[in-house]
Motif scaffolding. Structure first.
Motif, short mmCIF file in Angstrom:
data_model
loop_
_atom_site.label_atom_id
_atom_site.label_comp_id
_atom_site.label_asym_id
_atom_site.label_seq_id
_atom_site.Cartn_x
_atom_site.Cartn_y
_atom_site.Cartn_z
N SER A 109 0.80 -1.17 -0.21
CA SER A 109 0.08 -0.17 -0.09
C SER A 109 0.79 1.25 0.05
O SER A 109 0.49 2.30 -0.62
CB SER A 109 -0.99 0.09 1.28
OG SER A 109 0.02 -0.07 2.49
N GLU A 110 1.91 1.14 0.61
CA GLU A 110 2.95 2.27 0.79
C GLU A 110 3.69 2.47 -0.58
O GLU A 110 3.65 3.73 -1.24
CB GLU A 110 4.07 2.00 1.64
CG GLU A 110 3.58 2.01 3.28
CD GLU A 110 4.57 1.94 4.38
OE1 GLU A 110 4.65 2.42 5.35
OE2 GLU A 110 5.22 0.95 3.96
N TRP A 111 4.14 1.36 -1.17
CA TRP A 111 4.66 1.40 -2.59
C TRP A 111 3.71 2.03 -3.68
O TRP A 111 3.88 3.08 -4.54
CB TRP A 111 4.94 -0.03 -2.91
CG TRP A 111 5.31 -0.13 -4.52
CD1 TRP A 111 4.46 -0.25 -5.54
CD2 TRP A 111 6.42 -0.01 -5.12
NE1 TRP A 111 4.96 -0.49 -6.61
CE2 TRP A 111 6.25 -0.12 -6.50
CE3 TRP A 111 7.83 0.19 -4.78
CZ2 TRP A 111 7.33 -0.30 -7.31
CZ3 TRP A 111 8.91 0.26 -5.49
CH2 TRP A 111 8.74 -0.21 -7.17
N GLN A 112 2.31 1.57 -3.52
CA GLN A 112 1.26 2.10 -4.32
C GLN A 112 0.96 3.80 -4.27
O GLN A 112 0.77 4.28 -5.19
CB GLN A 112 0.00 1.34 -4.27
CG GLN A 112 -0.99 1.36 -5.38
CD GLN A 112 -0.34 0.74 -6.65
OE1 GLN A 112 0.15 -0.48 -6.55
NE2 GLN A 112 -0.12 1.40 -7.74
N ARG A 113 0.92 4.23 -2.88
CA ARG A 113 0.55 5.45 -2.64
C ARG A 113 1.69 6.42 -3.26
O ARG A 113 1.29 7.45 -4.11
CB ARG A 113 0.72 5.68 -0.91
CG ARG A 113 -0.06 6.87 -0.91
CD ARG A 113 -0.39 6.93 0.60
NE ARG A 113 0.65 6.68 1.50
CZ ARG A 113 1.31 7.67 2.10
NH1 ARG A 113 1.28 8.67 1.69
NH2 ARG A 113 2.23 7.27 3.21
N VAL A 114 2.95 6.27 -3.30
CA VAL A 114 3.88 6.72 -3.90
C VAL A 114 3.97 6.80 -5.59
O VAL A 114 4.17 7.81 -6.16
CB VAL A 114 5.43 6.16 -3.32
CG1 VAL A 114 6.52 7.08 -3.94
CG2 VAL A 114 5.47 6.55 -1.94
N ILE A 115 3.82 5.56 -5.80
CA ILE A 115 3.73 5.42 -7.38
C ILE A 115 2.40 6.37 -8.04
O ILE A 115 2.57 7.01 -8.95
CB ILE A 115 3.53 3.95 -7.91
CG1 ILE A 115 4.71 3.27 -7.37
CG2 ILE A 115 3.51 4.03 -9.23
CD1 ILE A 115 5.88 3.40 -8.29
N ASP A 116 1.19 6.07 -7.09
CA ASP A 116 0.11 6.85 -7.52
C ASP A 116 0.36 8.43 -7.59
O ASP A 116 0.00 9.01 -8.42
CB ASP A 116 -1.10 6.56 -6.80
CG ASP A 116 -1.63 4.99 -6.85
OD1 ASP A 116 -1.38 4.48 -7.87
OD2 ASP A 116 -2.50 4.67 -6.14
N THR A 117 0.92 8.65 -6.40
CA THR A 117 0.88 10.33 -6.45
C THR A 117 2.17 10.69 -7.28
O THR A 117 1.80 11.96 -7.92
CB THR A 117 1.25 10.59 -4.84
OG1 THR A 117 0.35 10.13 -3.86
CG2 THR A 117 1.11 12.13 -4.55
N ASN A 118 3.03 10.22 -7.23
CA ASN A 118 4.27 10.71 -8.34
C ASN A 118 4.41 10.25 -9.64
O ASN A 118 5.04 11.00 -10.65
CB ASN A 118 5.74 10.50 -7.81
CG ASN A 118 5.83 10.86 -6.11
OD1 ASN A 118 5.24 11.61 -5.85
ND2 ASN A 118 6.93 10.31 -5.51
N LEU A 119 3.65 9.41 -10.25
CA LEU A 119 3.59 8.79 -11.48
C LEU A 119 2.22 8.68 -12.12
O LEU A 119 2.21 9.28 -13.07
CB LEU A 119 4.46 7.38 -11.66
CG LEU A 119 4.66 6.82 -12.78
CD1 LEU A 119 5.25 7.68 -13.75
CD2 LEU A 119 5.26 5.53 -12.96
N THR A 120 1.36 7.95 -11.66
CA THR A 120 0.20 7.84 -12.25
C THR A 120 -0.68 9.15 -12.42
O THR A 120 -1.31 9.61 -13.30
CB THR A 120 -0.62 6.72 -11.41
OG1 THR A 120 0.11 5.59 -11.17
CG2 THR A 120 -2.06 6.33 -12.03
N SER A 121 -0.25 10.14 -11.32
CA SER A 121 -0.86 11.34 -11.64
C SER A 121 -0.43 12.12 -12.69
O SER A 121 -1.41 12.74 -13.38
CB SER A 121 -0.51 12.24 -10.36
OG SER A 121 1.13 12.37 -10.17
N ALA A 122 0.56 11.68 -13.15
CA ALA A 122 1.10 12.68 -14.25
C ALA A 122 0.68 12.17 -15.65
O ALA A 122 0.06 12.71 -16.48
CB ALA A 122 2.80 12.66 -14.44
N PHE A 123 0.34 10.79 -15.54
CA PHE A 123 -0.59 10.13 -16.71
C PHE A 123 -2.14 10.67 -16.78
O PHE A 123 -2.53 11.10 -17.74
CB PHE A 123 -0.61 8.78 -16.60
CG PHE A 123 -1.95 7.93 -17.27
CD1 PHE A 123 -1.87 7.97 -18.40
CD2 PHE A 123 -2.46 7.47 -16.28
CE1 PHE A 123 -3.19 7.65 -19.08
CE2 PHE A 123 -3.76 6.78 -16.88
CZ PHE A 123 -4.23 6.77 -18.30
#
Ligand code: NDP
Length: 255
Positions: A109-123
């Motif tokens: 869940s921690e991994w996912q939160r960072v990926i979502d906020t820093n990468l998926t958001s840009a997509f």
């Protein structure tokens, strides 16, 4: 005139995560170059306060708080702008978080939160912006990467994976959108003086390491990103696409 190349009058910029830190400095810089700016953050009060502060200097500013990780919130925010007749000419995907932990202690869940906020958001935000830029045949996307777009460091694995992803997402955006006269580039800041790094700034060992490892022998100031941000948001960069510009005091250039 050469200086006209950097003039952003008549342009509107959305800077995600601009209630404070690097995003706020970039938004201010774009406003000083003539752009109308849309400020964003999750915290509504902080976002509105930042917009009031910038507006008090005479700039054209609008607060648009939304969570960049939530697709529905992002699409709704763009619909609000559509309804007000506001077209985003410049998107700066800046919102991000950090989480420092060894990989073996990291929850999914921690991994996912960072990926979502820093990468998926840009997509997600990039997609909504580009859907509107493509028919207008004009646009600038500036994604905020990091030294970690090209280098690893212990305890920040999801951040490193996300920022490496930002570098290549930028190239993918350039590949798909360049023919529509949209330029997508990235900025890779070095170690900058913001809230995100407060624990590191306060740690004498880390502070010493940053100053020793950076050829400029100091941390970066948020406003030192403005030059690159204005360049990549302006006509001066119309034939620059898919690149990452490191603004890091030389750190990525040396061992
Ligand atoms: P700060 O922690 O100082 O500010 C982060 C900003 O992002 C805040 O405005 C925050 O708003 C917003 N934000 C966080 N999560 C979300 C979300 N889900 N939706 C919308 N907004 C959000 O960070 P920095 O200014 O230091 O960093 C900005 C960017 O620069 C990040 O992408 C970071 O990774 C990158 N970077 C920073 C470096 C540094 O040395 N500081 C170095 C390299 C890259 P709110 O307060 O409402 O949550």
């Amino acid at each position: 005139m050469t200086q006209d190349l950097f003039n952003l009058e008549g342009r509107t910029a959305l800077v995600t995560g601009s209630s404070r830190g690097l995003g706020n400095a970039i938004a201010r810089g774009l406003a000083e170059a003539g752009a109308s700016v849309v400020l964003n953050g999750v915290n509504r009060q902080a976002c509105e306060a930042a917009a009031r502060e910038l507006a008090s200097h005479g700039f054209s500013v609008r607060a648009l708080p939304f969570d960049v990780t939530e697709e529905v919130s992002v699409t709704r925010a763009f619909e609000v702008l559509d309804g007000e007749g506001i077209a985003i000419d410049i998107l700066v995907n800046n919102a991000g978080i950090q989480l420092r932990k060894p990989i073996v202690e990291l929850a999914v869940s921690e991994w996912q939160r960072v990926i979502d906020t820093n990468l998926t958001s840009a997509f997600i935000v990039g997609r909504e912006a580009a859907r509107r830029m493509i028919p207008r045949k004009r646009g600038k996307v500036v994604n905020i990467g990091s030294l970690m777009s090209g280098l690893g460091r212990a305890t920040v694995a999801p951040y490193t994976a996300a920022k490496g992803g930002i570098k290549l997402l930028t190239q993918a955006m350039a590949a798909e959108w360049a023919a529509h006269n949209i330029q997508a580039n990235a900025i890779g800041p070095g170690y900058m003086l913001t809230d995100m790094n407060q624990a590191l700034i306060d740690n004498p060992d880390f502070d010493g390491w940053v100053k020793g490892r950076t050829p400029s022998r100091r941390w970066g100031r948020p406003e030192e990103l403005v030059g690159a941000a204005v360049f990549l948001s302006s006509e001066a960069s119309n034939y620059v696409n898919g690149q990452i510009i490191y603004v890091d005091g030389g750190m990525s250039a040396v061992l």
